[in-house]
Scaffold this active site. Structure first.
Site, mmCIF file in Angstrom:
data_model
loop_
_atom_site.group_PDB
_atom_site.id
_atom_site.type_symbol
_atom_site.label_atom_id
_atom_site.label_comp_id
_atom_site.label_asym_id
_atom_site.label_seq_id
_atom_site.Cartn_x
_atom_site.Cartn_y
_atom_site.Cartn_z
ATOM 1 C CG ASP A 34 46.757 34.419 47.374
ATOM 2 O OD1 ASP A 34 47.488 34.780 46.552
ATOM 3 O OD2 ASP A 34 45.488 35.166 47.773
ATOM 4 C CD GLU A 71 53.220 36.808 46.108
ATOM 5 O OE1 GLU A 71 52.524 36.070 45.190
ATOM 6 O OE2 GLU A 71 52.699 36.957 47.203
ATOM 7 N NE ARG A 126 49.906 36.280 45.010
ATOM 8 C CZ ARG A 126 49.317 37.291 45.852
ATOM 9 N NH1 ARG A 126 48.275 37.615 45.530
ATOM 10 N NH2 ARG A 126 50.068 37.604 46.862
ATOM 11 C CG ASP A 149 45.128 39.342 43.078
ATOM 12 O OD1 ASP A 149 44.625 38.187 42.979
ATOM 13 O OD2 ASP A 149 45.666 39.819 44.107
ATOM 14 C CG HIS A 204 39.045 34.407 42.026
ATOM 15 N ND1 HIS A 204 37.860 34.060 42.937
ATOM 16 C CD2 HIS A 204 40.059 34.967 42.365
ATOM 17 C CE1 HIS A 204 38.586 34.624 44.231
ATOM 18 N NE2 HIS A 204 39.861 35.086 43.712
#
Length: 926
Positions: free
Chosen positions: A510, A513, A592, A608, A666
């Site tokens: 996660d 980026e 992600r 998310d 989740h």
């Protein structure tokens, strides 16, 4: 200076490059009409534009300024290519004309016209000229020269053009600095040794101004025409535009929106960013690839191999502009001609996705906010108690000590090793989260990951050569540099040390980026053209460093300015490699942030999202887009991550999510539980039933993943992939297919007990009952009570299914049931790939079984094309044949009569077959 021109084979502007390929001979070209001239309509358009501008000037009392030059009025609104794309700037006539461009200030915009640029290129704006063009073994090489400087600093005077006819369906066009090396994406791409012999495309090249025109030979359709606007190639601003043959364009991720992009002045930015999925924002990954459907149903794709910050501007001409702020222009064009083939051809360049372990296709459960390992364990036990399928239990950052990677909270999660042992005992798996930000504040000698990373020099550095310090969950952090091979070894060693205590099965990466709670670093970012480039694409936050690290940060392979969009890919590569070395089995990684080729190393979840009905809808175009991007192991957080779900929403979402290729529920912290055990008996039963349906279809789903791994097929696919000739399917994104055979029509709205979905032309069978519907290609209203998900099997298909268990391990030992959906002419086809579900490279090493099923003339045949011992451990027990027109007199299994049943809705069922999958057989009904 010549006008930008429409090139045709009848009237080439420069030369036609034939695939048979003698050296191209320049042909004279006079001053052709501007490129958008298609008919006498131009005269009317220009006249109307002139009158409109004159009238508006009278009405406005002159506020629109002086009348523009005639050459500017000549350009229709939809064909105005933006000369001043900078955001947060009020474009004045003075600013515009300083660039040599046309300025026509629009009146207060009408609906849908907000994006018409006020400042746009005139037909005679200076571009590059093609000075020379020579044949090469693979195609041609040319020299481009710009005689007049562009308006961005350090524009490059001479460019090298390489055009390579790589395959009959793939063209490679690369434009780069002719004199100096530039950063290029470190991605392994196929090296072609000889020129394509029979390409299905032809290429024309315009000399002055330079441009490429690509046509499909069979139809003459112009796929690319880059003469529509000037080519600009400066050090930190590269721009090229093209016309498009239609408005049906898909891809260009990662964004939230409909599957089909709007071309109504729509700009899509590609710069990896941590932000909850929101329309118009640049999101977690960057995928500079689009697929376009041409009129008539042919398809092609275009991939720009470039990892710098980028935006793609779409306009209603239809037209498209690529703008990137570094690297080179390295294009691959894929000619299909059908959508499935385009995606296969794309993956031949970026790499096919990895074969996931079978357990990855089971149901996963997670939440942020499990307060202890015992609480996590309670959820697992509750799922078992209600016999609800579950293959993997996950933990978010709760398990860590102070949110630091590779640590365990010894108080709240002391029993985690015992939980993992219990999961393994029950045939289940454990997955944990990891972030790339490494805590930098622990006392020296107390936190090995940081101490050792610092000692080996494995973190992103500032321009001053010190570790760049940002802030993530543990507080101040350094960021691992995954472009450095030494970092991969350090990552492996950290994972080995943790695995010795907690033997995890998969990893969830996660915040890659990479995400940063600061902008840039604790010290901000230094002045300079990396952090403050001459042009910044339309990124969220208006800065490259917004909620990430400084673009000037130093990495082993290059500066972060070039590598930012690759960060998640490089971490996924390191993580998959570490898992293989630790477990000696297929790795399971969910990431992600993503970039092209990531399917080779990881899957992806859509980030998310929120517990809202529209988020559930948006997950469908999301998962379909990632199948286009070569990352088929994809899904969204079922029931929504943030916010509070409702029982109805969660039930409907579990039904849809059971058909995500990657299915995980989740939830965020401080919200009520949303796992299936948290709801009423009715909802819980509906969720359990749809998961059992998923598990029954695992042999079919697993085979689809094999085809994705082997040749780049999509797993979940849009309807237009199978019905490209049916225009009604081109914008459908509220339904999807598994493979070519299974149509999923979920309920996406509250308070309804029916759903309307499109059923393409042909025979379709209800998955549960076998009842048929013969559609002419129409919208049909289907009953959809809360406990029901509509599934339909396409005629001519054979689906391998299995009696479901509560784990994939339990399911894979159960008997198979083959569902045959006969076509209108009583034929059908299907297949199954079978192996041990977890070993590395089973196909490559021959450790698998592959069986093909076929029906023709009332004879079902199972043909074993490749066999392994695994196929002797499972039996085919039942054959259900949908669409048998009349009651058979008898059924013969390998020539021996066999009992059968027949229902009024034309279903023939033969049970108790007891045949090993490894045995071929035939079954005939007379």
């Amino acid at each position: 200076m010549k006008s930008y021109q429409k090139l045709t084979t009848a009237q080439p502007a420069a030369c036609r490059v034939e695939e048979e390929g003698a050296a191209p001979m320049p042909t004279s070209h006079g001053k052709l009409a501007p490129w958008w001239v298609g008919s006498g309509l131009l005269v009317a358009a220009v006249l109307l534009s002139t009158i409109t501008v004159w009238v508006l000037r009278q009405v406005s009392g002159g506020w629109l300024g002086p009348m523009p030059p005639p050459k500017c009025l000549l350009v229709p609104e939809s064909h105005r290519f933006d000369c001043y794309p900078e955001r947060r700037v009020v474009v004045t006539q003075e600013l515009c004309e300083s660039r040599g461009c046309c300025f026509i200030q629009s009146p207060p915009p009408a609906q849908g016209k907000q994006g018409v640029p006020w400042c746009f290129y005139p037909p005679d704006f200076p571009s590059y000229t093609l000075e020379s063009l020579n044949q090469t073994a693979l195609g041609m090489v040319g020299l481009l020269v710009r005689r007049e400087k562009a308006y961005y600093p350090r524009d490059i005077e001479k460019l090298r053009l390489d055009v390579e006819f790589e395959t009959d369906t793939r063209l490679h066009i690369k434009i780069t600095d002719a004199a100096n090396p530039r950063y290029e994406v470190p991605l392994d791409v196929p090296q072609v040794m000889k020129r394509a012999e029979n390409p299905i495309y032809s290429v024309n090249v315009s000399w002055d101004p330079f441009g490429v025109l690509l046509q499909r030979k069979a139809t003459g359709t112009v796929l690319l025409n880059t003469t529509v606007a000037p080519l600009i190639f400066a050090d930190q601003f590269l721009q090229i535009s093209t016309s498009l043959p239609s408005k049906f364009l898909y891809g260009l991720g990662e964004h939230r929106g409909s599957l089909l992009h709007s071309l109504d002045w729509n700009t899509l930015t590609l710069w990896a960013r941590d932000v909850s999925p929101t329309e118009s924002f640049n999101l977690y990954g960057a995928h500079p690839f689009y697929l376009l459907l041409e009129e008539g149903g042919d398809a092609h794709g275009v991939f720009l191999l470039n990892s710098n910050a980028m935006e793609v501007a779409l306009q209603p001409a239809p037209g498209l502009t690529w703008r990137t702020i570094g690297g080179v222009l390295d294009f691959y064009i894929f000619l299909g001609p059908d959508p499935n083939m385009v995606i296969q051809q794309y993956q031949q360049v970026i790499g096919f996705p990895a074969m996931p372990p079978l357990w990855a296709l089971g149901f996963h459960l997670c939440r942020w906010g499990y307060r202890s390992s015992n609480e996590t364990w309670q959820t697992v036990r509750a799922m078992r108690n209600y016999q609800i399928p579950q293959d993997a239990q996950w933990n978010d950052i709760d398990y860590m000590d102070g949110y630091r990677d590779f640590t365990l909270d010894s108080q709240k999660f002391a029993s985690l090793p015992s939980l993992v042992k219990d999961l393994h005992k029950h045939g289940q798996r454990y997955v944990m989260i990891l972030d790339p930000g490494i805590s930098s504040t622990s006392p020296h000698g107390s936190y090995w990951p940081f101490d050792e990373g610092l000692r080996r020099g494995l973190f992103l550095n500032t321009t001053q050569g010190q570790p760049l310090i940002g802030q993530v969950w543990p507080g101040f952090t350094a960021f691992a540099d995954f472009s450095n091979p030494d970092t991969h070894q350090w990552w492996l060693e950290n994972l080995q040390r943790f695995y010795a205590h907690v033997p995890f099965d998969g990893l969830w990466i996660d915040m890659n980026e990479p995400s940063n709670f600061m902008d840039g670093s604790e010290d901000g970012c230094p002045p300079g053209e990396l952090d403050s480039p001459p042009y910044t694409p339309a990124v969220l936050g208006d800065s490259l460093s917004a909620k990430t690290v400084c673009a000037s940060a130093k990495q082993k392979a290059s500066v972060h300015y070039n590598l930012h969009n690759l960060y998640g890919l490089m971490e996924a590569k390191a993580t998959a490699s570490a898992l293989i070395q630790i477990r000696q089995k297929r790795p399971f990684v969910i990431s992600r942030s993503t970039f092209p080729s990531q399917g080779r190393y990881s899957g992806h979840w859509l980030g998310d999202n929120r517990s809202q009905w529209k988020d559930m809808y948006y997950s469908i175009p999301g998962l379909l887009s990632f199948n286009l991007f070569g990352i088929p192991l994809v899904g969204a957080d079922i029931c929504g991550f943030s916010g509070s779900t409702s029982e109805e929403l969660c039930t409907r979402w579990m039904q849809l999510g059971a058909f995500y290729p990657f299915a995980r529920n989740h939830n965020t912290q401080n919200e009520k539980a949303q796992d299936p055990t948290a709801f009423s008996p009715a909802a819980r039963t509906a969720m359990k039933d749809v998961l059992l349906t998923r598990y029954s279809l695992l042999p079919f789903l697993y085979t689809l993943f094999h085809r994705a791994h082997l040749q780049g097929d999509t797993v979940a696919r849009p309807l237009f992939f199978e019905f490209p000739g049916d225009v009604a399917t081109w914008d459908l994104d509220r339904q999807f297919l598994w493979g070519r055979s299974l149509l999923v029509t979920p309920v996406l709205e509250p308070g309804v007990d029916s759903v309307t979905g499109y059923v393409p032309q042909g025979l379709w069978y209800d998955f549960y009952t076998g009842s048929s519907v013969n559609s002419s290609g129409e919208m049909l209203k289907m009953s959809a009570p809360l406990e029901h998900l509509n599934l339909h099997i396409r005629e001519g298909s054979i689906l391998p299914t299995q009696k479901p268990g509560t784990t994939t391990e339990m399911t894979r030992g159960n008997p198979l049931r083959l569902i045959v959906a006969l076509s209108s002419n009583a034929t059908a086809w299907g297949d199954i790939f079978w192996d041990d579900g977890e070993s590395l490279d089973t196909f490559e090493q021959g450790n698998y079984s592959y069986v093909v099923f076929n029906v023709t003339q009332n004879i079902f045949t199972s043909t074993v094309l490749h066999a392994s011992t695994e196929a002797t451990k499972v039996t085919i027990d039942t054959l259900s044949i949908f669409g048998v027109q009349k009651v058979p007199n008898k059924v013969l299994l390998n020539g021996q009569e066999k009992p059968f049943s027949y229902l009024d809705n034309q279903i023939l069922t033969v049970s108790d077959l007891g045949i090993h999958l490894s045995q071929g057989f035939s079954l005939q009904w007379l």
